[in-house]
Design a protein around this motif. Structure first.
Motif, PDB file in Angstrom:
ATOM      1  N   GLU A   1      58.463  76.716  28.665  1.00  0.00           N
ATOM      2  CA  GLU A   1      57.005  76.586  28.545  1.00  0.00           C
ATOM      3  C   GLU A   1      56.308  77.496  29.553  1.00  0.00           C
ATOM      4  OE1 GLU A   1      55.344  74.851  26.224  1.00  0.00           O
ATOM      5  OE2 GLU A   1      57.317  74.427  25.363  1.00  0.00           O
ATOM      6  N   GLN A   2      56.654  78.727  29.554  1.00  0.00           N
ATOM      7  CA  GLN A   2      56.011  79.714  30.426  1.00  0.00           C
ATOM      8  C   GLN A   2      56.008  81.049  29.712  1.00  0.00           C
ATOM      9  OE1 GLN A   2      58.755  79.036  33.707  1.00  0.00           O
ATOM     10  NE2 GLN A   2      59.492  81.142  33.568  1.00  0.00           N
ATOM     11  N   GLU A   3      55.338  81.998  30.297  1.00  0.00           N
ATOM     12  CA  GLU A   3      55.208  83.325  29.688  1.00  0.00           C
ATOM     13  C   GLU A   3      56.582  83.964  29.472  1.00  0.00           C
ATOM     14  OE1 GLU A   3      53.168  87.583  30.895  1.00  0.00           O
ATOM     15  OE2 GLU A   3      52.336  85.750  31.766  1.00  0.00           O
ATOM     16  N   ALA A   4      56.724  84.695  28.376  1.00  0.00           N
ATOM     17  CA  ALA A   4      57.989  85.364  28.072  1.00  0.00           C
ATOM     18  C   ALA A   4      58.304  86.413  29.134  1.00  0.00           C
ATOM     19  CB  ALA A   4      57.919  86.016  26.693  1.00  0.00           C
ATOM     20  N   ASN A   5      59.594  86.669  29.330  1.00  0.00           N
ATOM     21  CA  ASN A   5      60.083  87.663  30.299  1.00  0.00           C
ATOM     22  C   ASN A   5      59.698  87.327  31.744  1.00  0.00           C
ATOM     23  OD1 ASN A   5      61.399  89.234  28.360  1.00  0.00           O
ATOM     24  ND2 ASN A   5      59.502  90.319  27.890  1.00  0.00           N
ATOM     25  N   THR A   6      59.671  86.052  32.040  1.00  0.00           N
ATOM     26  CA  THR A   6      59.481  85.614  33.425  1.00  0.00           C
ATOM     27  C   THR A   6      60.707  84.805  33.844  1.00  0.00           C
ATOM     28  OG1 THR A   6      58.289  83.625  32.711  1.00  0.00           O
ATOM     29  CG2 THR A   6      56.953  85.564  33.304  1.00  0.00           C
ATOM     30  N   VAL A   7      60.923  84.728  35.138  1.00  0.00           N
ATOM     31  CA  VAL A   7      62.083  84.025  35.685  1.00  0.00           C
ATOM     32  C   VAL A   7      61.894  82.520  35.498  1.00  0.00           C
ATOM     33  CG1 VAL A   7      63.372  83.519  37.798  1.00  0.00           C
ATOM     34  CG2 VAL A   7      62.553  85.838  37.352  1.00  0.00           C
ATOM     35  N   VAL A   8      62.912  81.869  34.921  1.00  0.00           N
ATOM     36  CA  VAL A   8      62.905  80.418  34.772  1.00  0.00           C
ATOM     37  C   VAL A   8      63.641  79.792  35.955  1.00  0.00           C
ATOM     38  CG1 VAL A   8      63.687  78.472  33.353  1.00  0.00           C
ATOM     39  CG2 VAL A   8      62.784  80.537  32.264  1.00  0.00           C
ATOM     40  N   ALA A   9      64.848  80.317  36.247  1.00  0.00           N
ATOM     41  CA  ALA A   9      65.650  79.767  37.346  1.00  0.00           C
ATOM     42  C   ALA A   9      66.510  80.872  37.951  1.00  0.00           C
ATOM     43  CB  ALA A   9      66.532  78.640  36.842  1.00  0.00           C
ATOM     44  N   VAL A  10      66.808  80.694  39.226  1.00  0.00           N
ATOM     45  CA  VAL A  10      67.697  81.625  39.926  1.00  0.00           C
ATOM     46  C   VAL A  10      69.060  80.964  39.997  1.00  0.00           C
ATOM     47  CG1 VAL A  10      68.164  82.828  42.090  1.00  0.00           C
ATOM     48  CG2 VAL A  10      65.815  82.595  41.274  1.00  0.00           C
ATOM     49  N   LEU A  11      70.067  81.626  39.431  1.00  0.00           N
ATOM     50  CA  LEU A  11      71.423  81.098  39.456  1.00  0.00           C
ATOM     51  C   LEU A  11      72.162  81.541  40.716  1.00  0.00           C
ATOM     52  CD1 LEU A  11      72.281  81.808  35.727  1.00  0.00           C
ATOM     53  CD2 LEU A  11      71.448  79.675  36.727  1.00  0.00           C
ATOM     54  N   GLN A  12      71.845  82.753  41.186  1.00  0.00           N
ATOM     55  CA  GLN A  12      72.448  83.275  42.421  1.00  0.00           C
ATOM     56  C   GLN A  12      71.436  84.216  43.061  1.00  0.00           C
ATOM     57  OE1 GLN A  12      75.714  86.213  42.154  1.00  0.00           O
ATOM     58  NE2 GLN A  12      76.881  84.794  43.438  1.00  0.00           N
ATOM     59  N   LYS A  13      71.190  84.023  44.352  1.00  0.00           N
ATOM     60  CA  LYS A  13      70.239  84.886  45.060  1.00  0.00           C
ATOM     61  C   LYS A  13      70.763  86.314  45.103  1.00  0.00           C
ATOM     62  CE  LYS A  13      68.818  81.223  48.213  1.00  0.00           C
ATOM     63  NZ  LYS A  13      68.836  80.799  49.618  1.00  0.00           N
ATOM     64  N   GLY A  14      69.826  87.242  45.134  1.00  0.00           N
ATOM     65  CA  GLY A  14      70.172  88.644  45.320  1.00  0.00           C
ATOM     66  C   GLY A  14      69.830  89.049  46.735  1.00  0.00           C
ATOM     67  N   TYR A  15      70.179  90.277  47.092  1.00  0.00           N
ATOM     68  CA  TYR A  15      69.905  90.754  48.450  1.00  0.00           C
ATOM     69  C   TYR A  15      69.505  92.217  48.442  1.00  0.00           C
ATOM     70  CZ  TYR A  15      71.827  86.377  50.021  1.00  0.00           C
ATOM     71  OH  TYR A  15      72.023  85.037  50.227  1.00  0.00           O
ATOM     72  N   LEU A  16      68.625  92.556  49.366  1.00  0.00           N
ATOM     73  CA  LEU A  16      68.173  93.928  49.600  1.00  0.00           C
ATOM     74  C   LEU A  16      68.626  94.359  50.984  1.00  0.00           C
ATOM     75  CD1 LEU A  16      64.385  93.589  48.625  1.00  0.00           C
ATOM     76  CD2 LEU A  16      66.112  94.751  47.282  1.00  0.00           C
ATOM     77  N   ILE A  17      68.954  95.624  51.129  1.00  0.00           N
ATOM     78  CA  ILE A  17      69.102  96.222  52.452  1.00  0.00           C
ATOM     79  C   ILE A  17      67.972  97.222  52.541  1.00  0.00           C
ATOM     80  CG2 ILE A  17      70.469  97.709  53.947  1.00  0.00           C
ATOM     81  CD1 ILE A  17      72.968  96.539  52.796  1.00  0.00           C
TER      82      ILE A  17
END
Length: 175
Positions: free
Chosen positions: A143-159
């Motif tokens: 129930e939210q706009e298409a192509n948006t994040v629903v849930a994070v399964l694993q965090k990502g990381y930036l350097i």
């Protein structure tokens, strides 16, 4: 003879002096040019040697920078390792104490990563999907706009600004 009778192109004996100071013997000119050549040659060799020394020093500095690039990062992880070793050294510790130690160790690790510019990618629900920072695992009805994040399964990381690992996310499917 009258001075007016002397042709104009004839040299005047009074003005024609013996060799002037401006006229220099070829041997003196050669010696002067050889001295200047030696001076310029010496300056060239010194500049060439200096350039070679700068190049060599730069290569050494680059080599050391590559070799010890992780030194700061490794140094900031040592307290995390110490905490884990201390936890292993107490096998009979109560679960609540172990859990407290795990939380403290996780805070140490997060702090070490942050000090070394390793930042989390953990988009909240509803964030626009960014293929540069997120990896979609599946599309789910939501129930939210298409192509948006629903849930994070694993965090990502930036350097700094480079993605080390994208966040694994589920994305809202078109309705």
């Amino acid at each position: 003879m009258n001075p007016n009778d002397i042709p104009a192109d004839h040299p005047n004996p009074e003005t024609a002096a013996s060799p002037s100071a401006e006229a220099v013997a070829p041997e003196a000119q050669l010696a002067d040019l050889q001295a200047k050549h030696a001076e310029v040659s010496d300056a060239y060799l010194r500049a060439k040697a200096e350039a070679e020394n700068i190049r060599r020093r730069s290569e050494e500095e680059i080599s050391k920078a590559r070799k010890f690039a992780v030194e700061s990062f490794a140094e900031s992880l040592l307290p995390v390792k110490d905490s884990l070793e201390a936890a292993i050294a107490m096998p009979d510790a109560p679960v609540d104490k172990v859990l407290e130690g795990v939380h403290a160790t996780l805070r140490q690790l997060a702090s070490a990563l942050e000090r070394n510019k390793v930042l989390e990618i953990n988009p909240p629900g509803g964030t626009k999907f960014d293929p540069h920072q997120h990896q979609a695992i599946s599309m789910v009805p939501a129930e939210q706009e298409a192509n948006t994040v629903v849930a994070v399964l694993q965090k990502g990381y930036l350097i700094s600004d480079r993605v080390l690992r994208p966040a694994l996310v589920t994305v809202a499917a078109p309705k």
